[in-house]
Every structure is written in structure tokens, then in C-alpha cells.
Design a protein around this motif. Sequence first.
Motif, mmCIF file in Angstrom:
data_model
loop_
_atom_site.group_PDB
_atom_site.id
_atom_site.type_symbol
_atom_site.label_atom_id
_atom_site.label_comp_id
_atom_site.label_asym_id
_atom_site.label_seq_id
_atom_site.Cartn_x
_atom_site.Cartn_y
_atom_site.Cartn_z
ATOM 1 N N LYS A 5 0.837 -1.197 0.000
ATOM 2 C CA LYS A 5 0.000 0.000 0.000
ATOM 3 C C LYS A 5 0.879 1.257 0.000
ATOM 4 O O LYS A 5 0.624 2.216 -0.725
ATOM 5 C CB LYS A 5 -0.916 -0.022 1.229
ATOM 6 C CG LYS A 5 -2.028 0.970 1.162
ATOM 7 C CD LYS A 5 -2.987 0.755 2.311
ATOM 8 C CE LYS A 5 -4.183 1.643 2.129
ATOM 9 N NZ LYS A 5 -5.155 1.478 3.188
ATOM 10 N N GLY A 8 2.465 1.687 -3.420
ATOM 11 C CA GLY A 8 1.477 2.212 -4.364
ATOM 12 C C GLY A 8 1.277 3.709 -4.211
ATOM 13 O O GLY A 8 1.154 4.450 -5.193
ATOM 14 N N ILE A 9 1.259 4.184 -2.963
ATOM 15 C CA ILE A 9 1.103 5.613 -2.707
ATOM 16 C C ILE A 9 2.319 6.382 -3.220
ATOM 17 O O ILE A 9 2.198 7.435 -3.851
ATOM 18 C CB ILE A 9 0.869 5.872 -1.198
ATOM 19 C CG1 ILE A 9 -0.507 5.323 -0.785
ATOM 20 C CG2 ILE A 9 0.944 7.362 -0.893
ATOM 21 C CD1 ILE A 9 -0.756 5.357 0.710
ATOM 22 N N PHE A 11 4.439 5.516 -5.666
ATOM 23 C CA PHE A 11 4.395 5.538 -7.138
ATOM 24 C C PHE A 11 3.331 6.506 -7.655
ATOM 25 O O PHE A 11 3.535 7.186 -8.664
ATOM 26 C CB PHE A 11 4.166 4.128 -7.709
ATOM 27 C CG PHE A 11 5.403 3.289 -7.768
ATOM 28 C CD1 PHE A 11 6.534 3.733 -8.461
ATOM 29 C CD2 PHE A 11 5.453 2.061 -7.141
ATOM 30 C CE1 PHE A 11 7.678 2.961 -8.516
ATOM 31 C CE2 PHE A 11 6.601 1.289 -7.198
ATOM 32 C CZ PHE A 11 7.726 1.737 -7.888
ATOM 33 N N SER A 12 2.214 6.586 -6.993
ATOM 34 C CA SER A 12 1.165 7.534 -7.383
ATOM 35 C C SER A 12 1.659 8.969 -7.254
ATOM 36 O O SER A 12 1.432 9.809 -8.134
ATOM 37 C CB SER A 12 -0.082 7.355 -6.516
ATOM 38 O OG SER A 12 -0.649 6.086 -6.732
ATOM 39 N N ILE A 13 2.353 9.265 -6.165
ATOM 40 C CA ILE A 13 2.886 10.611 -5.960
ATOM 41 C C ILE A 13 3.947 10.927 -7.015
ATOM 42 O O ILE A 13 3.949 12.015 -7.590
ATOM 43 C CB ILE A 13 3.449 10.755 -4.523
ATOM 44 C CG1 ILE A 13 2.296 10.705 -3.510
ATOM 45 C CG2 ILE A 13 4.240 12.053 -4.382
ATOM 46 C CD1 ILE A 13 2.741 10.653 -2.063
ATOM 47 N N PHE A 15 4.198 9.623 -10.013
ATOM 48 C CA PHE A 15 3.492 9.767 -11.290
ATOM 49 C C PHE A 15 2.863 11.158 -11.403
ATOM 50 O O PHE A 15 2.961 11.826 -12.436
ATOM 51 C CB PHE A 15 2.426 8.668 -11.429
ATOM 52 C CG PHE A 15 1.610 8.796 -12.685
ATOM 53 C CD1 PHE A 15 2.139 8.418 -13.907
ATOM 54 C CD2 PHE A 15 0.320 9.314 -12.639
ATOM 55 C CE1 PHE A 15 1.396 8.553 -15.065
ATOM 56 C CE2 PHE A 15 -0.427 9.459 -13.791
ATOM 57 C CZ PHE A 15 0.113 9.064 -15.010
ATOM 58 N N ILE A 16 2.235 11.636 -10.351
ATOM 59 C CA ILE A 16 1.593 12.952 -10.352
ATOM 60 C C ILE A 16 2.642 14.051 -10.515
ATOM 61 O O ILE A 16 2.441 15.015 -11.270
ATOM 62 C CB ILE A 16 0.748 13.149 -9.070
ATOM 63 C CG1 ILE A 16 -0.480 12.219 -9.110
ATOM 64 C CG2 ILE A 16 0.312 14.599 -8.904
ATOM 65 C CD1 ILE A 16 -1.274 12.158 -7.826
#
Length: 144
Positions: A5, A8-9, A11-13, A15-16
Motif C-alpha cells: 500500500k 502504491g502511494i 508511485f502515485s505521488i 506519477f503525479i
Amino acid sequence: MGFNKLLGIVFSIIFIIILYVIIIYALKIMSKDVKNGGKKKILKKSLGLEVIDAGENTSMKKGSIIPIRGVITLGRKEDNTFILSDQYVSGYHVKLYVKNENYILQDLNSTNGTIVNGERIKDKVYIQPGDEIQIGSLYFKVIG
């Protein structure tokens, strides 16, 4: 499951952040294009010839302006860019053109010559705003 989890957070940050960097870079490029009007190089203002005295010429009137764009010719023959109806003007009297952002007037071996700022020219001269040109009985002033 806690580690996945967290990964994933992260990688999301990332990516943004990458997405925002791309958007900002694209906006900077578009901003430069808008400021330049889509042109790479801004050309200087073009020059023209203003008729000061039409003399015997019936095809020109005082205050008329001839823009100098590309190559233009003045003379009595029909295939000139501007036809001058003056008995003192040769068939092909002068040529005006732009070369390397310089404006050039060339006498085409006219019978009565071309006078720039009171002096008869032999071949080519550079012209600039304020110069006075006599072709036959016509007087022009370079404006721009």
C-alpha cells in the motif's frame, strides 16, 4: 499488505509529480509561441515611397505610397510593378528590393538617371527613411 500500500502511494505521488512537470514544460513552450505570435524572427518594419511631387506623371498622385516588398520596378513599360507616365522616365528606370534587411535602390541604366538626396547614383545605393528620390519629374520620400 502495508508495504504494498505504501509502495502504491509513493508511485502515485511520483506519477503525479512527473505529470505536473510535463504540463508545466508544455505551458512554457506554448507561452513563448504566443508571445512571438508563432514567429521565430520578428522582421523590422518595411519601408515605402511617398509621392511628394508627382511632376508630369498622371498615374501617381501626391501622398500616394508605394510599399517596398520583395522586388519592385518603376518605369514606363507595361511590365513594371509600377508604371510611370513621365517623359523623363526610362522604360525600366529603377529597381527596389530588400537584401539582408537592407533596402536597395538600383538605377537600371536609365537615360536621365536617378537622384538620391541630391546626387545622381551610378548603380545601387542603400536607402533609409528620410531619403529623397527623384525619378524623372517625380519626387519621392522614403518612409517607414
